[in-house]
Design an enzyme around this catalytic site. Structure first.
Site, PDB file in Angstrom:
ATOM      1  NE  ARG A 190      -1.968  -1.384   3.469  1.00  0.00           N
ATOM      2  CZ  ARG A 190      -2.366  -1.537   4.714  1.00  0.00           C
ATOM      3  NH1 ARG A 190      -3.638  -1.396   5.017  1.00  0.00           N
ATOM      4  NH2 ARG A 190      -1.518  -1.824   5.662  1.00  0.00           N
ATOM      5  CG  HIS A 218      13.103 -21.002   6.044  1.00  0.00           C
ATOM      6  ND1 HIS A 218      12.175 -20.720   6.997  1.00  0.00           N
ATOM      7  CD2 HIS A 218      14.300 -20.860   6.662  1.00  0.00           C
ATOM      8  CE1 HIS A 218      12.777 -20.408   8.124  1.00  0.00           C
ATOM      9  NE2 HIS A 218      14.073 -20.488   7.965  1.00  0.00           N
ATOM     10  CD  GLU A 241      15.266 -18.338  16.139  1.00  0.00           C
ATOM     11  OE1 GLU A 241      15.514 -17.397  15.395  1.00  0.00           O
ATOM     12  OE2 GLU A 241      14.115 -18.653  16.496  1.00  0.00           O
ATOM     13  CG  ASP A 276       7.653 -18.800  14.935  1.00  0.00           C
ATOM     14  OD1 ASP A 276       7.242 -18.515  13.806  1.00  0.00           O
ATOM     15  OD2 ASP A 276       8.741 -18.402  15.395  1.00  0.00           O
ATOM     16  CG  HIS A 299      10.557 -24.174  10.508  1.00  0.00           C
ATOM     17  ND1 HIS A 299      10.092 -23.962   9.240  1.00  0.00           N
ATOM     18  CD2 HIS A 299      10.654 -22.942  11.073  1.00  0.00           C
ATOM     19  CE1 HIS A 299       9.918 -22.659   9.050  1.00  0.00           C
ATOM     20  NE2 HIS A 299      10.246 -22.017  10.150  1.00  0.00           N
ATOM     21  CE  LYS A 330      11.490 -16.353  18.012  1.00  0.00           C
ATOM     22  NZ  LYS A 330      12.290 -16.513  16.805  1.00  0.00           N
ATOM     23  CE  LYS A 373      20.069 -19.306  13.018  1.00  0.00           C
ATOM     24  NZ  LYS A 373      18.662 -19.496  13.297  1.00  0.00           N
TER      25      LYS A 373
HETATM   26  C1  BG6 Z   1      10.853 -18.529  11.049  1.00  0.00           C
HETATM   27  C2  BG6 Z   1      10.254 -18.178  12.368  1.00  0.00           C
HETATM   28  O1  BG6 Z   1       9.997 -19.334  10.309  1.00  0.00           O
HETATM   29  O2  BG6 Z   1      12.095 -19.195  11.251  1.00  0.00           O
HETATM   30  C3  BG6 Z   1      11.204 -17.282  13.162  1.00  0.00           C
HETATM   31  O3  BG6 Z   1       9.014 -17.511  12.174  1.00  0.00           O
HETATM   32  C4  BG6 Z   1      12.559 -17.945  13.277  1.00  0.00           C
HETATM   33  O4  BG6 Z   1      10.683 -17.002  14.462  1.00  0.00           O
HETATM   34  C5  BG6 Z   1      13.074 -18.414  11.914  1.00  0.00           C
HETATM   35  O5  BG6 Z   1      13.444 -16.974  13.813  1.00  0.00           O
HETATM   36  C6  BG6 Z   1      14.313 -19.248  12.073  1.00  0.00           C
HETATM   37  O6  BG6 Z   1      14.850 -19.532  10.807  1.00  0.00           O
HETATM   38  P1  BG6 Z   1      16.390 -19.880  10.628  1.00  0.00           P
HETATM   39  O7  BG6 Z   1      16.542 -20.227   9.186  1.00  0.00           O
HETATM   40  O8  BG6 Z   1      17.171 -18.657  11.020  1.00  0.00           O
HETATM   41  O9  BG6 Z   1      16.687 -21.022  11.542  1.00  0.00           O
END
Ligand code: BG6
Length: 490
Positions: free
Chosen positions: A21, A166, A204, A225, A230, A330, A335
Site C-alpha cells: 500500500r 524454508h 536461537e 512458530d 519446521h 528463543k 543458534k
Molecule cells: C521462522 C520463524 O519461520 O524461522 C522465526 O518464524 C525464526 O521465528 C526463523 O526466527 C528461524 O529460521 P532460521 O533459518 O534462522 O533457523
C-alpha cells in the site's frame, strides 16, 4: 532472487513486481531493497546490483480491495510485454495471516489466474502457469489451516500451490536424503532395532526483538512458530520411508505418511509429553537481554511459549517404541539446528567404558548439524593407545565447507527457483500441514486451559527450562550437549 541472479540462475526475462500500500516509485523500492542485498549472504557487488535492479518494479495498491485488481493486472501485462515473458506468474504472499483470504479471493475474482490449470489449459501445447507461494503461518489451528487450504484451492490447483517451509530448503536437510538413500550402510540400522531415540533441536540466540506484538499474538509462540512447521517437517524427513522416486508427489506422500502416523498426545499425556518455557532476563554472549515479558508489544503477564519441547511417537513398523524429541527456543545459549540419532547400547558389555555425565553409557551417536557448521558427525568407541584397554568415545567428522569448499546456498534461493521451475518437492502438501496442526493442537489447548504460574522459567542464554530435561530423564535420555562433540578442525 538477487543471489539467484548473481549465480546466473534467474530465468531470462524474469521481472519482479513488489505490491504494497505504501506509495513509492520503482527507484525508491530498488534503493530500499539494495540495503538488504548489502546485508545478506554474498558480498555485495555494485555492478551486479546495477544489472539486477532494473528487473525490479513496484506497484502501490491495496490487494485486499478487489477494485485494485484491474490496475494490477494491467501493470503485470505491461511488464510481461516489455520483458516478453508471456503470462507465467508466480505470486508470493508474505502478508499478515488475516490478509491471505481476501487477497487470494481477489486474485481469483480479478482474473489473475487464468492458466496454471493442468487439466484445462487454453493452450495445450504451450500451457502457461500462474502459481502461488504462501508463507507461514499457514493457519493457527487445524480448522483455520483447513479453511485456508479450501480458500486457495478454489482459486489455484494443488499443482500450482507452493506452501513454503524454508527448513525443507536448507542444504543439510536435503543432504539427509542423500545420506540415507544414496548409501548402503545407514539405512539398515535406521529403525527401532538399533535406534534408541531421536532428537531434533532448533534454538536461537536472539529474543523476539521487534517481533514482540506478532509473537505474542494467537499465531505466535514456539510451538506454532517452529515445532508445528519446521521441526515436524525435519522429523518427517528423518523418519520417512525411501520414496519410489525423487519426484515431488512420491516424496510428499512419504513425508505425509510419517506425519499421519504421528500420534497426537491426549490431554492427560500433555504434562509429561510437552514442555512450555518462557525466557526471563539474562546474558547471551556477554550481552544483556531483557526478559520476554518486558519486550515491546508483549503482555506483561504473557503465557506465550518462547520455548517448546515435545515427545512424539510415530506409529509405524519401523518406528514403534522409538521416541522423537523436538525442542525449539528463543534467547538460548546459541543458534543451533541439529538432528541427533542415538543408537542403542551393545547387547553385551565387553570393555570397561568411560561413562558420560551422570554415569550414562556413551552409545553411538549420529549428529547432523543443519546449521551452523553444516556437517555430519558420528561418535563411536575407540581404544586409547597404550597398554591395557581403555575405551573412549571418538568422533568422525564430515564438514560441509571443508569437503566442498563452498558455503551452502540460501534456503530461500533454492525454494524460489524450484517454484519457478515447477518443482513442488520441497513444498508442503495440503495434508502435511493439516496433520502437523493435528499433532500439536492438544498441547496448545492444554496450555490455553492451564496457565502456568512458573513463567518465566528459564533465563535468556541458557538451554531452557529444567522441566524439559525431566521430560527426557523419564526415559533415561538427556538432551545432546553440543560441547560433547566439538567440530573437527577446519
Ligand atoms: C521462522 C520463524 O519461520 O524461522 C522465526 O518464524 C525464526 O521465528 C526463523 O526466527 C528461524 O529460521 P532460521 O533459518 O534462522 O533457523
Amino acid at each position: 532472487l538477487y543471489h539467484l541472479f548473481v549465480d546466473g540462475h534467474l530465468p531470462k526475462g524474469a521481472t519482479v513486481l513488489g505490491v504494497s500500500r505504501t506509495k513509492m516509485s520503482d527507484d525508491d523500492y530498488r534503493n530500499y531493497l539494495r540495503d538488504f542485498a548489502k546485508e545478506i549472504g554474498k558480498p555485495y557487488d555494485e555492478k551486479q546490483w546495477a544489472e539486477f535492479a532494473p528487473l525490479v518494479h513496484y506497484h502501490a495498491d491495496d490487494a485486499t480491495n478487489v477494485e485494485s485488481m484491474p490496475g494490477l493486472n494491467a501493470r503485470l501485462k505491461k511488464l510481461a510485454d516489455a520483458h516478453q515473458t508471456g503470462s507465467n506468474r508466480l505470486f508470493y504472499l508474505s502478508v499478515a495471516p488475516h490478509l491471505y483470504e481476501p487477497i487470494i479471493n481477489n486474485l481469483g475474482a480479478g482474473d489473475m489466474v487464468t492458466e496454471g490449470k493442468a487439466w484445462c489449459s487454453t493452450d495445450r501445447d504451450h500451457p502457461t502457469w500462474q502459481r502461488i507461494i504462501v508463507e507461514k503461518p499457514f493457519g493457527s489451528d487445524p480448522e483455520t489451516a483447513a479453511h485456508l487450504n479450501r480458500v486457495i484451492g478454489r482459486v489455484f490447483e494443488e499443482e500450482s500451490i507452493y506452501r513454503i517451509d524454508h527448513y525443507l530448503g536448507k542444504e543439510t536437510v536435503q543432504n539427509l536424503l542423500v545420506f540415507r538413500f544414496a548409501n548402503t550402510i545407514f539405512e539398515p540400522i535406521w529403525n527401532r532395532e538399533y535406534i534408541d531415540h531421536i532428537q531434533v533441536t532448533a534454538t536461537e540466540a536472539v529474543g523476539v526483538e521487534a517481533r514482540g506484538s506478532y509473537y505474542d499474538s494467537p499465531s505466535g509462540g514456539a510451538m506454532r512458530d517452529m515445532i508445528q512447521s519446521h521441526l515436524l517437517q525435519v522429523m518427517a524427513v528423518v523418519a520417512m520411508e525411501p520414496p519410489i522416486t525423487m519426484a515431488a508427489n512420491d516424496m510428499r506422500v512419504e513425508r505425509n505418511k510419517i506425519l499421519a502416523a504421528t500420534r497426537a498426545p491426549t490431554a492427560d499425556e500433555v504434562p509429561r509429553m510437552a514442555v512450555k518455557g518462557q525466557y526471563g532476563p539474562g546474558q547471551i554472549g556477554g550481552k544483556s537481554i531483557i526478559g520476554y515479558r518486558e519486550s515491546e508489544g508483549v503482555h506483561p503477564e504473557s503465557q506465550t511459549d518462547t520455548y517448546a519441547a515435545m515427545q512424539l511417537n510415530v506409529d509405524t513398523w519401523r518406528w514403534g517404541g522409538v521416541p522423537f524429541y523436538l525442542r525449539s527456543g528463543k534467547a538460548m545459549t546459541r543458534k543451533l539446528t541439529q538432528i541427533v540419532v542415538n543408537f542403542k547400547p551393545t547387547p553385551h558389555l565387553l570393555f570397561a567404558e568411560k561413562r558420560g555425565e551422570g554415569g550414562a553409557r556413551q552409545c553411538n551417536q549420529l549428529v547432523i548439524n543443519v546449521q551452523p557448521d553444516e556437517g555430519i558427525r558420528i561418535r563411536f568407541s575407540g581404544k586409547v593407545p597404550g597398554l591395557g584397554t581403555t575405551i573412549k568415545p571418538v568422533v568422525m567428522d564430515f564438514d560441509y565447507v571443508e569437503q566442498f569448499h563452498a558455503e551452502p546456498p540460501e534456503a530461500y534461493a533454492t525454494l524460489l527457483l524450484d517454484a519457478m521451475r515447477g518443482d513442488q518437492t520441497l513444498y508442503k502438501y495440503r495434508e502435511e500441514i493439516e496433520n502437523c496442526w493435528r499433532i500439536v493442537q492438544p498441547v496448545l489447548d492444554y496450555w490455553d486451559e492451564n496457565p502456568q504460574s512458573d513463567l518465566p522459567n528459564y533465563a535468556a542464554g541458557t538451554w531452557g527450562p529444567s522441566s524439559s530435561d525431566i521430560m527426557l530423564a523419564q526415559h533415561g535420555a538427556r538432551w545432546h550437549d553440543p560441547r560433547q562433540m566439538p567440530r573437527g578442525k577446519r
